[in-house]
Design a protein around this motif. Structure first.
Motif, PDB file in Angstrom:
ATOM      1  N   THR A 183       0.842  -1.203   0.000  1.00  0.00           N
ATOM      2  CA  THR A 183       0.000   0.000   0.000  1.00  0.00           C
ATOM      3  C   THR A 183       0.871   1.246   0.000  1.00  0.00           C
ATOM      4  O   THR A 183       1.855   1.323   0.741  1.00  0.00           O
ATOM      5  CB  THR A 183      -0.914   0.029   1.236  1.00  0.00           C
ATOM      6  N   THR A 184       0.495   2.218  -0.818  1.00  0.00           N
ATOM      7  CA  THR A 184       1.230   3.477  -0.928  1.00  0.00           C
ATOM      8  C   THR A 184       0.278   4.656  -0.789  1.00  0.00           C
ATOM      9  O   THR A 184      -0.820   4.650  -1.369  1.00  0.00           O
ATOM     10  CB  THR A 184       1.943   3.570  -2.293  1.00  0.00           C
ATOM     11  N   ALA A 185       0.693   5.656  -0.032  1.00  0.00           N
ATOM     12  CA  ALA A 185      -0.013   6.933   0.011  1.00  0.00           C
ATOM     13  C   ALA A 185       0.666   7.858  -0.987  1.00  0.00           C
ATOM     14  O   ALA A 185       1.869   8.132  -0.876  1.00  0.00           O
ATOM     15  CB  ALA A 185       0.038   7.539   1.405  1.00  0.00           C
ATOM     16  N   LEU A 186      -0.090   8.323  -1.955  1.00  0.00           N
ATOM     17  CA  LEU A 186       0.442   9.192  -2.996  1.00  0.00           C
ATOM     18  C   LEU A 186       0.157  10.639  -2.634  1.00  0.00           C
ATOM     19  O   LEU A 186      -1.000  11.009  -2.408  1.00  0.00           O
ATOM     20  CB  LEU A 186      -0.201   8.833  -4.338  1.00  0.00           C
ATOM     21  N   CYS A 187       1.188  11.465  -2.582  1.00  0.00           N
ATOM     22  CA  CYS A 187       1.054  12.846  -2.096  1.00  0.00           C
ATOM     23  C   CYS A 187       1.550  13.840  -3.134  1.00  0.00           C
ATOM     24  O   CYS A 187       2.682  14.345  -3.051  1.00  0.00           O
ATOM     25  CB  CYS A 187       1.833  13.021  -0.795  1.00  0.00           C
ATOM     26  N   PRO A 188       0.712  14.154  -4.111  1.00  0.00           N
ATOM     27  CA  PRO A 188       1.122  15.167  -5.093  1.00  0.00           C
ATOM     28  C   PRO A 188       0.921  16.573  -4.567  1.00  0.00           C
ATOM     29  O   PRO A 188       0.104  16.815  -3.675  1.00  0.00           O
ATOM     30  CB  PRO A 188       0.180  14.888  -6.276  1.00  0.00           C
ATOM     31  N   GLY A 189       1.692  17.500  -5.132  1.00  0.00           N
ATOM     32  CA  GLY A 189       1.419  18.910  -4.921  1.00  0.00           C
ATOM     33  C   GLY A 189       0.403  19.352  -5.961  1.00  0.00           C
ATOM     34  O   GLY A 189      -0.487  18.592  -6.343  1.00  0.00           O
ATOM     35  N   PHE A 190       0.517  20.588  -6.431  1.00  0.00           N
ATOM     36  CA  PHE A 190      -0.406  21.072  -7.451  1.00  0.00           C
ATOM     37  C   PHE A 190      -0.319  20.198  -8.699  1.00  0.00           C
ATOM     38  O   PHE A 190       0.778  19.895  -9.177  1.00  0.00           O
ATOM     39  CB  PHE A 190      -0.090  22.520  -7.829  1.00  0.00           C
ATOM     40  N   THR A 191      -1.474  19.804  -9.211  1.00  0.00           N
ATOM     41  CA  THR A 191      -1.544  18.916 -10.372  1.00  0.00           C
ATOM     42  C   THR A 191      -2.524  19.489 -11.382  1.00  0.00           C
ATOM     43  O   THR A 191      -3.588  19.977 -11.009  1.00  0.00           O
ATOM     44  CB  THR A 191      -2.002  17.507  -9.951  1.00  0.00           C
ATOM     45  N   TYR A 192      -2.168  19.404 -12.647  1.00  0.00           N
ATOM     46  CA  TYR A 192      -3.053  19.895 -13.698  1.00  0.00           C
ATOM     47  C   TYR A 192      -4.251  18.959 -13.850  1.00  0.00           C
ATOM     48  O   TYR A 192      -4.180  17.929 -14.508  1.00  0.00           O
ATOM     49  CB  TYR A 192      -2.306  19.986 -15.030  1.00  0.00           C
ATOM     50  N   THR A 193      -5.370  19.299 -13.211  1.00  0.00           N
ATOM     51  CA  THR A 193      -6.626  18.561 -13.326  1.00  0.00           C
ATOM     52  C   THR A 193      -7.768  19.585 -13.314  1.00  0.00           C
ATOM     53  O   THR A 193      -7.530  20.789 -13.319  1.00  0.00           O
ATOM     54  CB  THR A 193      -6.836  17.571 -12.152  1.00  0.00           C
ATOM     55  N   GLU A 194      -9.007  19.095 -13.248  1.00  0.00           N
ATOM     56  CA  GLU A 194     -10.162  19.978 -13.139  1.00  0.00           C
ATOM     57  C   GLU A 194     -10.377  20.498 -11.717  1.00  0.00           C
ATOM     58  O   GLU A 194     -11.242  21.348 -11.488  1.00  0.00           O
ATOM     59  CB  GLU A 194     -11.433  19.219 -13.557  1.00  0.00           C
ATOM     60  N   THR A 215       1.856  16.993 -14.037  1.00  0.00           N
ATOM     61  CA  THR A 215       0.732  16.522 -14.839  1.00  0.00           C
ATOM     62  C   THR A 215       0.101  15.312 -14.170  1.00  0.00           C
ATOM     63  O   THR A 215       0.735  14.639 -13.334  1.00  0.00           O
ATOM     64  CB  THR A 215       1.178  16.131 -16.255  1.00  0.00           C
ATOM     65  N   SER A 216      -1.126  15.018 -14.544  1.00  0.00           N
ATOM     66  CA  SER A 216      -1.800  13.833 -14.006  1.00  0.00           C
ATOM     67  C   SER A 216      -1.015  12.568 -14.339  1.00  0.00           C
ATOM     68  O   SER A 216      -0.921  11.647 -13.514  1.00  0.00           O
ATOM     69  CB  SER A 216      -3.218  13.729 -14.573  1.00  0.00           C
ATOM     70  N   ALA A 217      -0.457  12.518 -15.544  1.00  0.00           N
ATOM     71  CA  ALA A 217       0.312  11.343 -15.950  1.00  0.00           C
ATOM     72  C   ALA A 217       1.545  11.165 -15.079  1.00  0.00           C
ATOM     73  O   ALA A 217       1.887  10.040 -14.676  1.00  0.00           O
ATOM     74  CB  ALA A 217       0.706  11.467 -17.423  1.00  0.00           C
ATOM     75  N   GLU A 218       2.232  12.263 -14.777  1.00  0.00           N
ATOM     76  CA  GLU A 218       3.418  12.177 -13.922  1.00  0.00           C
ATOM     77  C   GLU A 218       3.052  11.659 -12.533  1.00  0.00           C
ATOM     78  O   GLU A 218       3.778  10.837 -11.952  1.00  0.00           O
ATOM     79  CB  GLU A 218       4.078  13.551 -13.814  1.00  0.00           C
ATOM     80  N   VAL A 219       1.944  12.129 -12.017  1.00  0.00           N
ATOM     81  CA  VAL A 219       1.490  11.695 -10.693  1.00  0.00           C
ATOM     82  C   VAL A 219       1.144  10.206 -10.713  1.00  0.00           C
ATOM     83  O   VAL A 219       1.532   9.443  -9.818  1.00  0.00           O
ATOM     84  CB  VAL A 219       0.275  12.532 -10.246  1.00  0.00           C
ATOM     85  N   ALA A 220       0.421   9.767 -11.737  1.00  0.00           N
ATOM     86  CA  ALA A 220       0.007   8.366 -11.816  1.00  0.00           C
ATOM     87  C   ALA A 220       1.197   7.430 -11.990  1.00  0.00           C
ATOM     88  O   ALA A 220       1.252   6.364 -11.360  1.00  0.00           O
ATOM     89  CB  ALA A 220      -0.983   8.182 -12.963  1.00  0.00           C
ATOM     90  N   VAL A 221       2.141   7.811 -12.822  1.00  0.00           N
ATOM     91  CA  VAL A 221       3.342   6.977 -13.010  1.00  0.00           C
ATOM     92  C   VAL A 221       4.115   6.856 -11.703  1.00  0.00           C
ATOM     93  O   VAL A 221       4.567   5.764 -11.320  1.00  0.00           O
ATOM     94  CB  VAL A 221       4.238   7.560 -14.120  1.00  0.00           C
ATOM     95  N   ALA A 222       4.273   7.972 -10.998  1.00  0.00           N
ATOM     96  CA  ALA A 222       4.982   7.942  -9.714  1.00  0.00           C
ATOM     97  C   ALA A 222       4.259   7.051  -8.712  1.00  0.00           C
ATOM     98  O   ALA A 222       4.887   6.300  -7.953  1.00  0.00           O
ATOM     99  CB  ALA A 222       5.127   9.355  -9.166  1.00  0.00           C
ATOM    100  N   GLY A 223       2.932   7.119  -8.704  1.00  0.00           N
ATOM    101  CA  GLY A 223       2.157   6.280  -7.797  1.00  0.00           C
ATOM    102  C   GLY A 223       2.282   4.809  -8.131  1.00  0.00           C
ATOM    103  O   GLY A 223       2.451   3.970  -7.234  1.00  0.00           O
ATOM    104  N   TYR A 224       2.201   4.490  -9.409  1.00  0.00           N
ATOM    105  CA  TYR A 224       2.326   3.087  -9.825  1.00  0.00           C
ATOM    106  C   TYR A 224       3.708   2.544  -9.477  1.00  0.00           C
ATOM    107  O   TYR A 224       3.826   1.465  -8.873  1.00  0.00           O
ATOM    108  CB  TYR A 224       2.069   2.954 -11.325  1.00  0.00           C
ATOM    109  N   ASP A 225       4.736   3.270  -9.857  1.00  0.00           N
ATOM    110  CA  ASP A 225       6.095   2.809  -9.568  1.00  0.00           C
ATOM    111  C   ASP A 225       6.320   2.684  -8.062  1.00  0.00           C
ATOM    112  O   ASP A 225       6.991   1.754  -7.596  1.00  0.00           O
ATOM    113  CB  ASP A 225       7.120   3.782 -10.159  1.00  0.00           C
ATOM    114  N   GLY A 226       5.737   3.612  -7.300  1.00  0.00           N
ATOM    115  CA  GLY A 226       5.921   3.591  -5.858  1.00  0.00           C
ATOM    116  C   GLY A 226       5.293   2.378  -5.207  1.00  0.00           C
ATOM    117  O   GLY A 226       5.906   1.722  -4.356  1.00  0.00           O
ATOM    118  N   VAL A 227       4.065   2.056  -5.582  1.00  0.00           N
ATOM    119  CA  VAL A 227       3.400   0.912  -4.951  1.00  0.00           C
ATOM    120  C   VAL A 227       4.041  -0.397  -5.388  1.00  0.00           C
ATOM    121  O   VAL A 227       4.147  -1.343  -4.585  1.00  0.00           O
ATOM    122  CB  VAL A 227       1.881   0.922  -5.242  1.00  0.00           C
ATOM    123  N   MET A 228       4.493  -0.475  -6.618  1.00  0.00           N
ATOM    124  CA  MET A 228       5.149  -1.705  -7.058  1.00  0.00           C
ATOM    125  C   MET A 228       6.486  -1.906  -6.335  1.00  0.00           C
ATOM    126  O   MET A 228       6.943  -3.034  -6.158  1.00  0.00           O
ATOM    127  CB  MET A 228       5.360  -1.686  -8.569  1.00  0.00           C
TER     128      MET A 228
END
Length: 279
Positions: A183-194, A215-228
């Motif tokens: 399990t990973t807690a993902l903690c982004p700062g400001f992210t380009y979303t709605e 970007t949202s993609a950068e956040v998601a990639v970091a989250g995926y790599d982190g949990v794996m």
């Protein structure tokens, strides 16, 4: 590295922003995806796109997670579609309630707590035992830099809910990593979303330079790599990492004062509810 092709992940708040990006990142790695949010048209379009591009299965399920029986309905809908196992969970759905706490309606705060705290806990509670039994599971709780800094005026429960998710994630990791459930807690700062458009702070946060944004993609990639990789906390964004590190060494009173002085620069003062799935 473990073979994940053919495994299935459930992504909440998948119709836009970080949730949508997560769906694509998992699909690109070979996962089948279950997409849930309130906006079915967006989910169905994303499911078609994912199946065509990544050659994996994609299911769209409309569900308002603020409803008291939402998790039961969601789990039933997954079962009805003959999904036998859910190997991953991304708790991403969320929104914020602008304004000072005393000026808001409790009904809005109650909905907020359900979506941001109760539903992530409930989904994990339902999906975790089979993961442990199969000795494979991945859970990402989308928290925020706001959970790593002192509370700010306005959006009163937002930082508190994200801090909760961080500690919850750490405990789940400690309890289950021997069973290969990470399990990973993902903690982004400001992210380009709605998100900032919906809560009415776009004009304020736009004053921050590019170094503050991911970007949202950068956040998601970091989250995926982190949990794996089994990381308990992943902070995303150059400025977010700097602020997180600074808050660890500053006295609490100093840190609280700094956050207090900055609150008005990025938080709406108007009470109300802003549903938003990207969190």
């Amino acid at each position: 590295m473990e073979n994940v092709r053919g495994r299935t992940v459930l992504v909440t708040g998948a119709s836009a922003g970080i949730g949508k990006a997560f769906a694509k990142v998992f699909a690109a790695k070979g996962w089948n995806v279950i997409l849930t949010a309130r906006r079915l048209d967006r989910l169905e379009a994303l499911a078609v796109e994912i199946e065509a591009k990544y050659k994996v299965g994609a299911i769209a399920i409309e569900q308002d997670l603020a409803a008291p029986d939402s998790v039961d309905k969601l789990v039933a809908a997954i079962s009805d579609r003959r999904v036998l196992t859910v190997d991953g969970l991304v708790n991403n759905a969320g929104f914020s309630v602008p304004g000072h706490y005393a000026k808001t309606a409790w009904a809005d705060q109650e909905r907020f707590l359900r979506v941001m705290v109760t539903v992530p806990c409930e989904l994990a509670h339902v999906l975790l035992p089979p993961m442990v039994q199969r000795r494979f599971g991945r859970i990402i709780n989308v928290a925020s830099l706001a959970g790593l800094i002192p509370g700010a005026a306005g959006h009163t429960l937002y930082g508190a809910s994200k801090a909760f998710l961080i500690r919850f994630s750490e405990s789940l990791l400690l309890e289950n990593r021997r069973a290969n459930v990470l399990t990973t807690a993902l903690c982004p700062g400001f992210t380009y979303t709605e998100f900032h458009d919906v809560i009415g702070t776009r004009d304020k946060v736009s004053k921050y330079g590019k170094a503050w944004w991911s970007t949202s993609a950068e956040v998601a990639v970091a989250g995926y790599d982190g949990v794996m990789a089994g990381k308990p906390i992943v902070v995303v964004g150059r400025r977010a990492k700097q602020i997180s590190a600074l808050m660890k060494v500053l006295p609490e009173s100093v840190a609280l004062g700094m956050v207090g002085r900055q609150s008005k620069t990025f938080r709406s003062e108007e009470p109300g509810t802003s549903d938003n799935e990207p969190s």
